[in-house]
Design a protein around this motif. Structure first.
Motif, short mmCIF file in Angstrom:
data_model
loop_
_atom_site.label_atom_id
_atom_site.label_comp_id
_atom_site.label_asym_id
_atom_site.label_seq_id
_atom_site.Cartn_x
_atom_site.Cartn_y
_atom_site.Cartn_z
N GLN A 328 0.85 -1.18 0.00
CA GLN A 328 0.00 0.00 0.00
C GLN A 328 0.89 1.24 0.00
O GLN A 328 1.92 1.27 0.67
N PHE A 329 0.49 2.25 -0.77
CA PHE A 329 1.28 3.48 -0.79
C PHE A 329 0.40 4.65 -1.23
O PHE A 329 -0.66 4.46 -1.83
N ALA A 330 0.86 5.84 -0.90
CA ALA A 330 0.21 7.07 -1.36
C ALA A 330 0.96 7.57 -2.60
O ALA A 330 2.16 7.38 -2.73
N ASN A 389 -4.48 6.76 -2.60
CA ASN A 389 -3.89 5.59 -1.96
C ASN A 389 -4.12 4.39 -2.86
O ASN A 389 -5.22 4.22 -3.41
N SER A 391 -3.54 0.09 -3.38
CA SER A 391 -3.24 -1.21 -2.77
C SER A 391 -2.91 -2.20 -3.88
O SER A 391 -3.64 -2.28 -4.88
N LEU A 430 2.39 3.08 2.86
CA LEU A 430 1.40 3.09 3.93
C LEU A 430 1.59 1.83 4.75
O LEU A 430 1.52 0.73 4.23
N ARG A 431 1.83 1.98 6.00
CA ARG A 431 2.13 0.84 6.86
C ARG A 431 1.06 0.64 7.92
O ARG A 431 1.28 -0.02 8.92
N ARG A 432 -0.11 1.20 7.68
CA ARG A 432 -1.14 1.15 8.70
C ARG A 432 -1.71 -0.25 8.91
O ARG A 432 -2.36 -0.52 9.90
#
Length: 628
Positions: A328-330, A389, A391, A430-432
């Motif tokens: 995942q990343f922005a 964002n 995925s 994104l590491r949430r």
């Protein structure tokens, strides 16, 4: 705006020859991009006489400068470009001056060809942004500037062109420079050099012009010859996207690709980014033989000291400076497709040699190209830019684009047409969700299916509203129930009363509707059930993505092919009447499209009644779901 002064070589020493400079011209249509590059080629004596003679002949037919040679024709090669006097495709030209060689990308100014401009900008080191002195800053000027910033270009020339048409007015020039400085300040360019020019007459293009005595800066060519943009690629950490596992015989195994950034030498330690396995470089092999080291841009094959699992799409990296590995990343996203971007839809993401399915999970906001303000949006349309964002279905290896242009950029590919749908620049991982892991069950799909003595299957009914999907599905479930099979029916109307009650009927909402239902159907499949799904599901891309969600033989697509005229005549819920009267918007078949299946597993036509259709489906299905 930062203006860097031009520096002459000190003490009369000759300026050392610099390396190749990749640059592009951009700006709004008719700002004179092609004419400017034509003038550079002619005045720097980088054009052959026969090419100039051809331009002279073509000027009679296509030219726009009366009896003068139309220098834009040296760049505009397409027939449509010459007839319309515009640039459509990206034209690349090589030329050399005294102190440097250049590859210039002449990019189109029309809004509909913005994707071509982004293509040219993706490999450029410097941008020449042209402004017509009569018109000032236009929307496309701002859009191209923003795209240059997004794509990591840090050095810009603001070329205020057609100064001859405003009498070489210093006041006009200063007003345009001031307006651009205010607009460009948030774009964080490293330097912006503003030059007043006339591409048609050559003022300040190759040499300073006496027509602008108030301007004390360099000519355009002077600046291009001396600007320093050399540092980036070789200063970056080592990255080698593996393109091919080379195995010509049993005694050789190498990993081939082009070094994206950095350098590598024999004896260096390298790491496979995804697995984290470390090894040492034992050989560097090229077409010309073995080498001791290689740098950015070199095509090489690495032979490693250990036998480890590496495949196409893996990335070999510097163990002391590793990239991000995340699913995942922005990102910043430029949309390039005529069809709008739809969050939730599955696209193919290509980053270097990596190609994996990906979904845009969130469109955080769209960027107003005129003000650079953020505004709420549900989708992106052609040439629009947003912050998203994303995925991916598997971990992706990347660097933030601000740190590394070559490993921080990607494209999205439409899975139906194979066309490039968007270009993106990764902001950060994104590491949430890193604390969430799959939980293994003691009882899985196989055990559930064995207990029920059936093969779990999803039966996906698609067709227009009123086609008879739900009626046939109900009858089919009754037949399967009578045979002792365990089933569950998911109907589109019922789902929208509960799970999907928050969704409307825009294209984006329809995509999300099917994505959620697909996940629910998969859970029921894991429970060992025969899952019957009745949804209009108008888009082929979402139906195709359902097959990837489950096993290759676990989904059966059933197309209830009832013509819309018959559906309107039936209209059991009065929906078509309301839609045709304009009381319901985005109604499939009326003002929203339906994409019929191209190769459904079962095709039900209007000549079959409900009992006949359900019986035929059951006869096809029963041998396939019977437990072995």
């Amino acid at each position: 705006m930062i203006i860097k002064p031009f520096k002459e070589a000190s003490d009369g020493e000759p300026t050392p020859r610099r390396g190749l400079l990749r640059l592009l011209t951009c700006g709004s249509v008719d700002d004179g991009k092609s004419t400017l590059i034509g003038r550079l080629l002619v005045d720097s004596k980088s054009i052959f006489q026969d090419q100039l003679s051809a331009a002279e002949r073509d000027s009679v037919r296509y030219g726009t400068n009366e009896e003068e040679v139309d220098l834009a024709l040296l760049l505009d090669g397409l027939e449509a470009e010459r007839e319309q006097g515009i640039t459509i495709d990206v034209a690349y030209r090589f030329f050399a001056a005294r102190n440097r060689s250049f590859i210039v990308a002449d990019t189109p100014g029309h809004e509909q060809y913005t994707r071509n401009m982004a293509t040219g900008a993706s490999t450029a080191d410097l941008a020449i942004i042209l402004v017509d002195a009569r018109k000032g800053l236009l929307t496309q000027t701002k859009r191209h500037s923003f795209i240059c910033s997004l794509l990591g270009i840090r050095d810009v020339v603001l070329a205020v062109n057609k100064m001859d048409l405003v009498g070489y007015s210093r006041e006009t020039f200063d007003l345009i420079v001031e307006a651009y400085g205010k607009f460009a300040q948030p774009l964080e360019f490293g330097s912006v050099i503003a030059i007043p020019i006339s591409g048609r007459f050559g003022a300040n293009v190759v040499s300073p012009s006496p027509l602008t005595p108030w301007y004390e800066g360099p000519s355009l060519l002077d600046h291009l010859e001396h600007v320093d943009v050399s540092a980036e690629a070789n200063a970056q950490p080592f990255r080698l996207p593996v393109q091919l596992v080379s195995r010509p015989h049993s005694d050789f195994r190498g990993y081939s690709g082009t070094v994206a950034t950095g350098s590598v030498a024999r004896g260096d330690d390298v790491v496979v980014a995804k697995s984290g396995r470390q090894t040492v470089v034992s050989k560097i092999v090229t077409f010309d033989g073995e080498r001791e080291e290689a740098a950015a841009g070199d095509s090489i094959t690495l032979v490693l000291g250990d036998e480890i699992d590496i495949a196409r799409g893996d990335v070999l990296v510097d163990p002391q400076d590793r990239p991000a590995v995340a699913d995942q990343f922005a990102c910043k996203l430029i949309w390039m497709d005529d069809d709008p971007m739809l969050p939730g839809r599955s696209y193919l993401l290509k980053c270097g040699t990596q190609k994996i399915p990906a979904r845009i999970t969130t469109l955080k906001h769209q960027i107003d190209i005129n003000t650079l303000d953020q505004r709420a949006a549900r989708t992106l349309r052609l040439n629009e830019i947003g912050i998203c964002n994303i995925s991916t279905s598997a971990s992706l290896v990347f660097d933030p684009y601000a740190h590394n242009r070559r490993t921080g950029s990607f494209i999205l590919i439409d899975r139906s047409t194979n066309a490039t749908a968007g270009a993106g620049m990764i902001l950060f991982p994104l590491r949430r969700a890193t604390n969430i892991h799959h939980h293994d069950h003691l009882i899985g799909k196989t055990q559930h299916a064995t207990l029920k003595q059936q093969k779990p299957t999803i039966l996906w009914f698609t067709g227009l509203s009123g086609s008879g999907k739900s009626t046939i599905a109900n009858q089919l479930e009754k037949i399967l129930h009578d045979f002792g099979y365990h089933t569950f029916l998911l109907d589109g109307d019922n789902i929208r009363h509960g799970l999907n009650r928050d969704l409307g009927f825009t294209d984006a909402d329809r995509v999300e509707n099917i994505r959620r239902v697909g996940e629910v159907a998969k859970l029921m499949l894991d429970a060992g059930l025969i899952v019957i799904c009745c949804f209009i599901s108008p888009f082929r891309a979402e139906r195709d993505s359902l097959r990837e969600l489950v096993g290759p033989d676990e989904l059966v697509e059933i197309f209830v092919d009832t013509p819309i005229e018959d559906c309107i005549q039936r209209d059991p819920k009065g929906l078509y009447a309301a839609a045709l009267a304009g009381k319901i918007k985005n109604f499939t078949g009326v003002d929203s499209p339906y994409e019929p299946p191209e190769r459904p597993d079962i095709h039900i036509r209007k000549s079959e009644d409900v009992t006949e259709a359900a019986s035929r489906i059951a006869a096809w299905l029963l041998p396939r779901i019977k437990s072995a």
